[in-house]
Design a protein around this motif. Structure first.
Motif, PDB file in Angstrom:
ATOM      1  N   ASP A 131      33.697  41.652  40.785  1.00 23.23           N
ATOM      2  CA  ASP A 131      34.468  40.248  41.453  1.00 23.23           C
ATOM      3  C   ASP A 131      33.359  39.008  41.309  1.00 23.23           C
ATOM      4  O   ASP A 131      33.839  38.179  41.239  1.00 23.23           O
ATOM      5  CB  ASP A 131      34.509  40.697  43.001  1.00 23.23           C
ATOM      6  CG  ASP A 131      35.978  41.483  42.974  1.00 23.23           C
ATOM      7  OD1 ASP A 131      36.627  41.430  42.127  1.00 23.23           O
ATOM      8  OD2 ASP A 131      36.027  42.070  44.165  1.00 23.23           O
ATOM      9  N   PRO A 132      31.958  39.280  41.499  1.00 16.65           N
ATOM     10  CA  PRO A 132      31.200  38.140  41.581  1.00 16.65           C
ATOM     11  C   PRO A 132      31.215  37.383  40.207  1.00 16.65           C
ATOM     12  O   PRO A 132      30.933  36.207  40.008  1.00 16.65           O
ATOM     13  CB  PRO A 132      29.720  38.585  41.555  1.00 16.65           C
ATOM     14  CG  PRO A 132      30.164  40.179  42.372  1.00 16.65           C
ATOM     15  CD  PRO A 132      31.447  40.480  41.734  1.00 16.65           C
ATOM     16  N   LYS A 138      35.804  31.483  37.508  1.00 16.90           N
ATOM     17  CA  LYS A 138      37.075  30.703  37.981  1.00 16.90           C
ATOM     18  C   LYS A 138      36.412  29.352  38.531  1.00 16.90           C
ATOM     19  O   LYS A 138      36.949  28.290  38.358  1.00 16.90           O
ATOM     20  CB  LYS A 138      37.714  31.420  39.138  1.00 16.90           C
ATOM     21  CG  LYS A 138      38.618  32.331  38.906  1.00 16.90           C
ATOM     22  CD  LYS A 138      39.229  33.010  39.682  1.00 16.90           C
ATOM     23  CE  LYS A 138      40.632  32.285  39.997  1.00 16.90           C
ATOM     24  NZ  LYS A 138      41.398  33.158  40.893  1.00 16.90           N
ATOM     25  N   VAL A 139      35.095  29.546  39.049  1.00 20.74           N
ATOM     26  CA  VAL A 139      34.344  28.397  39.583  1.00 20.74           C
ATOM     27  C   VAL A 139      33.933  27.372  38.413  1.00 20.74           C
ATOM     28  O   VAL A 139      34.119  26.141  38.648  1.00 20.74           O
ATOM     29  CB  VAL A 139      33.077  28.592  40.463  1.00 20.74           C
ATOM     30  CG1 VAL A 139      32.433  27.306  40.636  1.00 20.74           C
ATOM     31  CG2 VAL A 139      33.574  29.192  41.773  1.00 20.74           C
ATOM     32  N   SER A 180      30.853  34.794  50.540  1.00 13.99           N
ATOM     33  CA  SER A 180      31.358  35.863  49.534  1.00 13.99           C
ATOM     34  C   SER A 180      33.099  35.669  50.044  1.00 13.99           C
ATOM     35  O   SER A 180      33.570  35.628  51.059  1.00 13.99           O
ATOM     36  CB  SER A 180      30.796  37.001  50.090  1.00 13.99           C
ATOM     37  OG  SER A 180      31.643  38.227  49.368  1.00 13.99           O
ATOM     38  N   LEU A 181      33.847  35.254  48.992  1.00 10.94           N
ATOM     39  CA  LEU A 181      35.197  35.176  49.009  1.00 10.94           C
ATOM     40  C   LEU A 181      36.085  36.287  48.107  1.00 10.94           C
ATOM     41  O   LEU A 181      35.528  36.636  47.053  1.00 10.94           O
ATOM     42  CB  LEU A 181      35.679  33.739  48.541  1.00 10.94           C
ATOM     43  CG  LEU A 181      35.018  32.743  49.454  1.00 10.94           C
ATOM     44  CD1 LEU A 181      35.604  31.483  48.701  1.00 10.94           C
ATOM     45  CD2 LEU A 181      35.772  32.641  50.820  1.00 10.94           C
ATOM     46  N   THR A 182      37.042  36.641  48.422  1.00 14.12           N
ATOM     47  CA  THR A 182      37.879  37.694  47.873  1.00 14.12           C
ATOM     48  C   THR A 182      38.740  36.830  46.559  1.00 14.12           C
ATOM     49  O   THR A 182      38.817  35.462  46.737  1.00 14.12           O
ATOM     50  CB  THR A 182      39.232  38.358  48.546  1.00 14.12           C
ATOM     51  OG1 THR A 182      39.969  37.506  49.040  1.00 14.12           O
ATOM     52  CG2 THR A 182      38.426  39.154  49.619  1.00 14.12           C
ATOM     53  N   ASN A 183      39.175  37.517  45.569  1.00 12.97           N
ATOM     54  CA  ASN A 183      40.033  36.590  44.639  1.00 12.97           C
ATOM     55  C   ASN A 183      41.156  36.195  45.274  1.00 12.97           C
ATOM     56  O   ASN A 183      41.556  35.040  44.890  1.00 12.97           O
ATOM     57  CB  ASN A 183      40.541  37.721  43.549  1.00 12.97           C
ATOM     58  CG  ASN A 183      39.228  38.189  42.689  1.00 12.97           C
ATOM     59  OD1 ASN A 183      38.309  37.320  42.410  1.00 12.97           O
ATOM     60  ND2 ASN A 183      39.278  39.229  41.945  1.00 12.97           N
ATOM     61  N   ILE A 234      42.934  28.944  47.737  1.00 14.37           N
ATOM     62  CA  ILE A 234      41.983  27.508  47.924  1.00 14.37           C
ATOM     63  C   ILE A 234      42.578  26.658  46.473  1.00 14.37           C
ATOM     64  O   ILE A 234      42.755  25.632  46.694  1.00 14.37           O
ATOM     65  CB  ILE A 234      40.396  27.867  47.529  1.00 14.37           C
ATOM     66  CG1 ILE A 234      39.992  28.253  48.955  1.00 14.37           C
ATOM     67  CG2 ILE A 234      39.676  26.582  47.296  1.00 14.37           C
ATOM     68  CD1 ILE A 234      38.654  29.001  48.785  1.00 14.37           C
ATOM     69  N   PHE A 235      42.533  27.294  45.383  1.00 11.78           N
ATOM     70  CA  PHE A 235      42.780  26.846  44.143  1.00 11.78           C
ATOM     71  C   PHE A 235      44.357  26.076  44.222  1.00 11.78           C
ATOM     72  O   PHE A 235      44.733  25.105  43.852  1.00 11.78           O
ATOM     73  CB  PHE A 235      42.875  27.460  42.827  1.00 11.78           C
ATOM     74  CG  PHE A 235      41.385  27.705  42.135  1.00 11.78           C
ATOM     75  CD1 PHE A 235      40.388  26.848  42.719  1.00 11.78           C
ATOM     76  CD2 PHE A 235      41.111  28.847  41.708  1.00 11.78           C
ATOM     77  CE1 PHE A 235      39.251  26.842  42.142  1.00 11.78           C
ATOM     78  CE2 PHE A 235      39.597  29.018  41.405  1.00 11.78           C
ATOM     79  CZ  PHE A 235      38.666  27.947  41.497  1.00 11.78           C
TER      80      PHE A 235
END
Length: 90
Positions: free
Chosen positions: A9-10, A16-17, A66-69, A75-76
């Motif tokens: 996940d990280p 993505k960022v 820490s955000l989940t997918n 957000i996107f």
């Protein structure tokens, strides 16, 4: 060709960022990484990179939330809708 990658996940969040910061899709970013690794060059330069990313926030002593997918996708989506002038729930 379609394939599946199993990424931590990280790492996925950072990808993505980075894609968003460079104004490219995740597919374009990953294709560029693979081509650079295979051929030593970035052959998929379909869009110019706006600017290099700053050093990771961790190196500046800032805590990264820490955000989940799912949270990142939300957000996107909100940013895309705002960019296209579509009203979001408020």
């Amino acid at each position: 060709m379609r394939t599946t990658l199993d990424l931590p996940d990280p790492v996925f969040r950072d990808l993505k960022v980075k894609a968003a910061a460079e104004g490219v899709t995740l597919k374009q970013l990953l294709t560029g990484f693979v081509e650079k690794g295979l051929y030593g060059t970035d052959m998929a330069k379909s869009k110019p990179v706006r600017s290099p990313l700053p050093p990771p926030l961790k190196s500046r002593g800032v805590t990264i939330p820490s955000l989940t997918n799912a949270e990142i996708d939300e957000i996107f989506l909100e940013e895309d809708m705002e960019r296209w002038g579509i009203k979001t729930k408020s």
